[in-house]
Design a protein around this motif. Structure first.
Motif, mmCIF file in Angstrom:
data_model
loop_
_atom_site.group_PDB
_atom_site.id
_atom_site.type_symbol
_atom_site.label_atom_id
_atom_site.label_comp_id
_atom_site.label_asym_id
_atom_site.label_seq_id
_atom_site.Cartn_x
_atom_site.Cartn_y
_atom_site.Cartn_z
ATOM 1 N N LEU A 297 42.316 -27.031 18.098
ATOM 2 C CA LEU A 297 41.810 -27.327 16.764
ATOM 3 C C LEU A 297 42.972 -27.300 15.764
ATOM 4 N N PRO A 298 44.000 -28.116 15.976
ATOM 5 C CA PRO A 298 45.203 -28.005 15.145
ATOM 6 C C PRO A 298 44.974 -28.374 13.693
ATOM 7 N N ASP A 299 43.964 -29.148 13.391
ATOM 8 C CA ASP A 299 43.733 -29.593 12.022
ATOM 9 C C ASP A 299 42.867 -28.630 11.227
ATOM 10 N N LEU A 300 42.381 -27.581 11.851
ATOM 11 C CA LEU A 300 41.481 -26.661 11.175
ATOM 12 C C LEU A 300 42.115 -26.056 9.924
ATOM 13 N N ILE A 301 43.348 -25.635 10.012
ATOM 14 C CA ILE A 301 44.034 -25.041 8.860
ATOM 15 C C ILE A 301 44.214 -26.085 7.773
ATOM 16 N N ALA A 302 44.626 -27.290 8.163
ATOM 17 C CA ALA A 302 44.813 -28.363 7.187
ATOM 18 C C ALA A 302 43.491 -28.712 6.506
ATOM 19 N N VAL A 303 42.402 -28.748 7.274
ATOM 20 C CA VAL A 303 41.094 -29.057 6.698
ATOM 21 C C VAL A 303 40.674 -27.961 5.724
ATOM 22 N N LYS A 304 40.878 -26.708 6.099
ATOM 23 C CA LYS A 304 40.529 -25.607 5.204
ATOM 24 C C LYS A 304 41.334 -25.676 3.910
ATOM 25 N N GLN A 305 42.619 -25.984 4.029
ATOM 26 C CA GLN A 305 43.478 -26.068 2.860
ATOM 27 C C GLN A 305 43.039 -27.231 1.963
ATOM 28 N N ALA A 306 42.763 -28.397 2.555
ATOM 29 C CA ALA A 306 42.316 -29.551 1.773
ATOM 30 C C ALA A 306 40.987 -29.255 1.085
ATOM 31 N N LEU A 307 40.093 -28.577 1.792
ATOM 32 C CA LEU A 307 38.801 -28.208 1.220
ATOM 33 C C LEU A 307 38.983 -27.246 0.052
ATOM 34 N N SER A 308 39.881 -26.300 0.196
ATOM 35 C CA SER A 308 40.161 -25.347 -0.867
ATOM 36 C C SER A 308 40.727 -26.057 -2.100
ATOM 37 N N HIS B 150 32.950 -17.137 25.123
ATOM 38 C CA HIS B 150 33.304 -18.221 24.198
ATOM 39 C C HIS B 150 33.852 -17.582 22.938
ATOM 40 N N GLN B 151 35.066 -17.958 22.560
ATOM 41 C CA GLN B 151 35.656 -17.375 21.366
ATOM 42 C C GLN B 151 36.805 -18.226 20.860
ATOM 43 N N PRO B 152 37.099 -18.105 19.582
ATOM 44 C CA PRO B 152 38.289 -18.771 19.058
ATOM 45 C C PRO B 152 39.527 -17.958 19.425
ATOM 46 N N GLU B 153 40.634 -18.635 19.603
ATOM 47 C CA GLU B 153 41.915 -17.967 19.870
ATOM 48 C C GLU B 153 42.982 -18.636 19.038
ATOM 49 N N SER B 154 43.955 -17.859 18.629
ATOM 50 C CA SER B 154 45.112 -18.382 17.911
ATOM 51 C C SER B 154 46.350 -18.077 18.731
ATOM 52 N N ARG B 155 47.208 -19.073 18.886
ATOM 53 C CA ARG B 155 48.445 -18.886 19.653
ATOM 54 C C ARG B 155 49.542 -19.737 19.046
ATOM 55 N N ILE B 156 50.756 -19.343 19.308
ATOM 56 C CA ILE B 156 51.903 -20.151 18.908
ATOM 57 C C ILE B 156 52.417 -20.849 20.150
ATOM 58 N N LEU B 157 52.433 -22.178 20.103
ATOM 59 C CA LEU B 157 52.965 -22.998 21.186
ATOM 60 C C LEU B 157 54.101 -23.835 20.629
ATOM 61 N N PHE B 158 55.250 -23.711 21.230
ATOM 62 C CA PHE B 158 56.421 -24.477 20.805
ATOM 63 C C PHE B 158 56.650 -24.345 19.302
ATOM 64 N N GLU B 159 56.595 -23.109 18.844
ATOM 65 C CA GLU B 159 56.871 -22.732 17.462
ATOM 66 C C GLU B 159 55.896 -23.322 16.454
ATOM 67 N N GLU B 160 54.714 -23.734 16.905
ATOM 68 C CA GLU B 160 53.667 -24.224 16.015
ATOM 69 C C GLU B 160 52.415 -23.393 16.229
ATOM 70 N N PHE B 161 51.756 -23.068 15.127
ATOM 71 C CA PHE B 161 50.519 -22.299 15.182
ATOM 72 C C PHE B 161 49.375 -23.216 15.584
ATOM 73 N N HIS B 162 48.570 -22.781 16.571
ATOM 74 C CA HIS B 162 47.416 -23.550 17.029
ATOM 75 C C HIS B 162 46.195 -22.647 17.049
ATOM 76 N N GLN B 163 45.061 -23.247 16.764
ATOM 77 C CA GLN B 163 43.791 -22.554 16.931
ATOM 78 C C GLN B 163 43.024 -23.284 18.016
ATOM 79 N N PHE B 164 42.380 -22.499 18.884
ATOM 80 C CA PHE B 164 41.652 -23.050 20.019
ATOM 81 C C PHE B 164 40.218 -22.549 20.019
#
Length: 186
Positions: free
Chosen positions: A146-157, A108-122
């Protein structure tokens, strides 16, 4: 049947239901393989089953096929992992798969990948599927986007910065009020 092993609770929406019902579903007298496929395609998770004997894809759902640029799941069935993933990701995927085959333990682990030129976290799981003898015959790959993770972190910051500024203003105001209260009343 596609999946005949109990899938642990992953914490991803829908996965708890899948975990509770996978063994029952795969041997159910009430659900056909077509009905199971409908259920798995309705899940918002990326699902892939890879056989140990030949490292070929024996099942994937539609969301997984589309993430790799395929129009249908049938286009992926029987393909080797080497044909589907980029070389960088393929090597990591195969190494972890070998570890699951060897140990029989979930990865079990997080992964980051680019799909269709968009950054995704899984949030990903590589889950051993075992025979009744305990032998691992395949791996279930389950990924929750987890596509909203970055947006949530940014909003929290941003909110933290706003709260820190408000706290400074309150401290300044309270200092001012405290100072004024120490002066004689007029």
């Amino acid at each position: 049947p596609y999946l005949n092993s109990i899938i642990p609770d992953t914490g991803c929406p829908g996965a708890r239901w899948l975990a509770a019902n996978s063994l029952t579903l795969s041997t159910s007298e009430f659900l056909s393989d077509d009905e199971l496929e409908t259920i798995f395609n309705a899940l918002p998770h990326y699902l892939l089953v890879m056989k140990r004997e030949n490292l070929r894809i024996s099942y994937c759902n539609q969301i997984f096929a589309r993430s790799l640029g395929f129009d249908s799941t049938e286009q992926l069935l029987g393909k080797k992992i080497e044909e589907c993933f980029t070389s960088e990701y393929r090597e990591r995927f195969l190494q972890q798969s070998e570890q699951v085959f060897r140990t029989g333990r979930i990865i079990h682990q997080p992964e980051s990948r680019i799909l269709f030129e968009e950054f995704h976290q899984f949030d990903t799981y590589k889950i051993p599927l075992t025979k009744t003898t305990g032998e691992v015959y395949a791996i279930l790959y389950l990924a929750c986007d987890l596509p909203d993770l970055i947006a949530v972190k940014q909003a929290l910051s941003e909110r933290t910065i706003q709260l820190e500024a408000a706290n400074r203003e309150l401290e300044s105001f309270s200092y001012s009020v405290s100072h004024d209260l120490q002066a004689p009343l007029r």
